[in-house]
Structures are given as C-alpha cells and as structure tokens.
Design a protein around this motif. Structure first.
Motif, mmCIF file in Angstrom:
data_model
loop_
_atom_site.group_PDB
_atom_site.id
_atom_site.type_symbol
_atom_site.label_atom_id
_atom_site.label_comp_id
_atom_site.label_asym_id
_atom_site.label_seq_id
_atom_site.Cartn_x
_atom_site.Cartn_y
_atom_site.Cartn_z
ATOM 1 N N ILE A 321 11.712 9.605 12.134
ATOM 2 C CA ILE A 321 11.287 9.854 10.759
ATOM 3 C C ILE A 321 10.101 8.966 10.385
ATOM 4 C CG2 ILE A 321 12.825 8.201 9.611
ATOM 5 C CD1 ILE A 321 13.275 10.452 7.470
ATOM 6 N N ARG A 322 9.907 7.857 11.086
ATOM 7 C CA ARG A 322 8.749 7.003 10.806
ATOM 8 C C ARG A 322 7.454 7.688 11.224
ATOM 9 N NH1 ARG A 322 12.070 1.882 12.859
ATOM 10 N NH2 ARG A 322 12.984 1.260 10.876
ATOM 11 N N SER A 323 7.494 8.468 12.298
ATOM 12 C CA SER A 323 6.315 9.250 12.672
ATOM 13 C C SER A 323 6.073 10.361 11.661
ATOM 14 C CB SER A 323 6.500 9.847 14.076
ATOM 15 O OG SER A 323 6.599 8.819 15.052
ATOM 16 N N LEU A 324 7.155 10.985 11.202
ATOM 17 C CA LEU A 324 7.033 12.009 10.170
ATOM 18 C C LEU A 324 6.454 11.420 8.890
ATOM 19 C CD1 LEU A 324 7.766 15.037 9.632
ATOM 20 C CD2 LEU A 324 9.862 14.188 8.563
ATOM 21 N N ALA A 325 6.888 10.195 8.559
ATOM 22 C CA ALA A 325 6.383 9.527 7.357
ATOM 23 C C ALA A 325 4.894 9.238 7.467
ATOM 24 C CB ALA A 325 7.161 8.242 7.107
ATOM 25 N N MET A 326 4.406 8.954 8.666
ATOM 26 C CA MET A 326 2.974 8.761 8.863
ATOM 27 C C MET A 326 2.216 10.045 8.531
ATOM 28 S SD MET A 326 2.918 6.511 12.392
ATOM 29 C CE MET A 326 1.124 6.307 12.442
ATOM 30 N N VAL A 327 2.749 11.174 8.970
ATOM 31 C CA VAL A 327 2.102 12.461 8.708
ATOM 32 C C VAL A 327 2.083 12.763 7.217
ATOM 33 C CG1 VAL A 327 2.296 14.963 9.022
ATOM 34 C CG2 VAL A 327 2.633 13.424 10.970
ATOM 35 N N PHE A 328 3.235 12.664 6.572
ATOM 36 C CA PHE A 328 3.289 13.012 5.157
ATOM 37 C C PHE A 328 2.567 11.982 4.292
ATOM 38 C CE2 PHE A 328 6.910 15.778 6.453
ATOM 39 C CZ PHE A 328 6.350 16.970 6.024
ATOM 40 N N GLY A 329 2.526 10.740 4.747
ATOM 41 C CA GLY A 329 1.721 9.750 4.044
ATOM 42 C C GLY A 329 0.247 10.096 4.104
ATOM 43 N N ALA A 330 -0.213 10.520 5.283
ATOM 44 C CA ALA A 330 -1.612 10.915 5.438
ATOM 45 C C ALA A 330 -1.933 12.137 4.581
ATOM 46 C CB ALA A 330 -1.920 11.201 6.906
#
Length: 344
Positions: A321-330
């Motif tokens: 989910i931390r990788s997913l959070a990077m995407v949605f943060g971007a």
C-alpha cells in the motif's frame, strides 16, 4: 503442499501468469488451475483451450466458481475498478489472493482489503513483478554494501511510446497508475525507506494518443533525506529507454548507473588534483539469490512459500500500500499543484 487456484480475469495479462507457473517446475507441480472466471465466457474458453485447462470450471461469478471448486487460491487479474469486489469476495470465502497491480483503486479500498485479510487470516499480496528481476535485486544489494556510501538520491528516466490500443488509451492518469507504479515500487525497494511526500507535474503532451496523463515528472521525499525523482512519458517517440527505466543512484562517496537492461557502471571519488577529482570504478556484484530474479514466477513462488510457512510475502498488501500511496500522492499533487504528504 498442493494448491488449487482460480484465475479471475482471462485477458491477455493472464497468459503471462500461466506461462510463469509453467516455467517453474515447482510451481507447475504445486498449483492446479481448477477455475476460470471472466465476464466473457468465450474469453475464458479460449484461454482454457490454449493452455490445456479444459477441466477447469468456467463461470462469470467468482463466488459460484469458488463454491464449485473449493479452491485455495485466487489469482486476481481483473481491471483495477473491479479489484476490491474480487479480492474481498475471495478473502471472505477463505482464499488467499495474489493480485495484479495496483492493489486497489483507492487508498481507502486498499486499507479495507488489509483489514479484511487480517480478519479472515488469509494472505493478500500483489504481483509487483518488476522488483523481482536481476537488475533491481543488484541495485538493492549494491546499496546495502555501502560501496557508494550513504544513499542520497535515486533518479529514474522512463521514455517509451507503446501503442497499446484498448483500455489504457482511455484511462485517467495512465502513466502514473498503470506503469509508473512499477518504478515507484522498485525505487522504494532499493532505497528501503518510507516515502514521506511528493510533488508531481502531469501532462498529456501534444501528439499523445492517450486520453489523459501520458507523461509525469515527480519528486519524492523519503525518510533519511533521500530524494527520488521520476521523469516519464508513454508517448515519447524516438530512441527509447528500457521498460525498467534508466537509473542513477547517488551516494555520499560515488554513483551507480544502470540502463535498465544489462549495463551497470559504479564509480567512487578518485584522487586526481584539481577541480574534478576523477573517479575509480567499483564492481557491481550479481544478485544474491537467483530464484528471486524471474519476475512473475518469483512473485508467485514467494506467495506460495508464504502460505506454506506462515511468513509474510515480500509484496503483502500491508507493505505494498506504500507503493500505491506514492501513486495516489503523485496524482493528487498533479491535480492540486501542491506538495502532498504520503501517510501510508
């Protein structure tokens, strides 16, 4: 230990999964595909015929196929919008699940799936296959060796021009959501630090055949003052980069570059007098564990080993989910024009 599995989503992506299982003798002996689920029955039937799966139960409703087969595993290869329903259905039925990326269509759905997996005692992991390749494993091993000192920055360039046709060309945020997550996840693996914040500019350049978001430029802040920059485009005609991006790792004592294919070059500071001190070449060793370098097959093997041993898989949902959070943060940063903190 033997496992029976259902393949949910029988489009082109599913063939890569089936070939990966067949390519690994241990997986081929351990996993039996007992069910195929797709909204289009003909698609599932064609897949069964191509891969010799005529004995598999075919249906359009995952719950029905799980009930008919009593499967242990569900391989989730559906579009992101359908992921939450597929994974939650499988987990509630007592199946372990390995999903295509991204792990969810939103952070809220991702968090809910983490809670559901914990509640059911089942494993939900994500097939981040591009961290399971030789080059990325070599990057991580080299950083851990300390050969270039303390890591301070990772910089990745990704420039290609694939003409997929189909759903990708109609997606929102197509580069960030469908492709950049591979590089984001690999960078997070290499740096082995927590992503804290991001600033991103997203565009759909002139000449793009995508509807939205075919290019992006992002700056991520990681813990310990490490910066990760990403420059990418999926509509960059001309000389391309690797699908794995071109990498430059900067440390306190030197640098490592990787072209995303076979070429590595590592150097540390030299001792020449004058303005620039020159450099000295450093060897970049191969991956420590070859079995971790076979993409899909390695992720699936890690998933199976986790079920058998009780150890968490490397790409378990609570980490991914931390990788997913990077995407949605971007994506949020691109929409608002502001630096966005990453909370996952």
């Amino acid at each position: 230990m033997k496992f029976s599995a259902i393949l949910c989503g029988c489009g082109a992506m599913s063939k890569g999964w089936l070939r990966a299982i067949a390519s690994n003798p241990l997986l081929a002996d351990t996993i039996t595909i007992v069910g195929l689920v797709d909204l289009n029955r003909e698609t599932a039937e064609k897949l069964a015929a191509e891969f010799g799966l005529e004995g598999a139960v075919i249906g359009s409703d995952l719950s029905d196929v799980i009930a008919a087969t009593k499967a242990d595993l569900v391989f989730d290869i559906v579009i992101p919008a359908a992921r939450y329903d597929v994974v939650s259905t499988a987990l509630k039925a007592g199946c372990h699940v390995l999903s295509e990326k991204p792990m969810a269509a939103s952070l809220a759905e991702g968090a809910a799936l983490i809670d559901l997996a914990a509640e059911t005692g089942c494993i939900h992991a994500v097939i981040q296959n591009r961290r399971f390749i030789s080059g990325v494993r070599r990057l991580r091993r080299f950083v851990e060796s300390g050969a270039i000192g303390e890591l301070t920055g990772i910089h990745c360039d990704f420039f290609l021009a694939p003409h997929f046709g189909g759903f990708r060309e109609e997606m929102d945020n197509v580069l960030l959501l469908d492709m950049a997550i591979h590089t984001f996840d690999a960078a997070r693996y290499v740096v082995d630090r927590k992503p804290l914040a991001v600033y991103c500019v997203e565009r759909n350049p002139r000449g793009s055949w995508y509807r939205h978001g075919a290019s992006a430029n992002a700056i991520f802040e990681f813990s310990d003052d490490i910066v990760f920059t990403y420059r990418g485009s999926w509509c960059a005609e001309g000389e391309r980069t690797s699908w794995e991006s071109q990498w430059r790792l900067v440390g306190s004592k030197g640098m490592l570059t990787w072209d995303g294919e076979e070429n590595f070059k590592a150097t540390i500071a030299g001792e020449e007098p004058g303005l620039l001190r020159g450099s000295v070449a450093v060897n970049v060793p191969g991956p420590e564990h070859d079995e971790e370098t076979h993409g899909h097959a390695s992720v699936i093997a890690d998933f199976i080993a986790a079920i058998s041993t009780g150890k968490q898989p490397e790409t378990v949902n609570s980490d991914n989910i931390r990788s997913l959070a990077m995407v949605f943060g971007a994506i949020e940063s691109a929409k608002t024009g502001r630096r966005v903190e990453i909370s996952a």
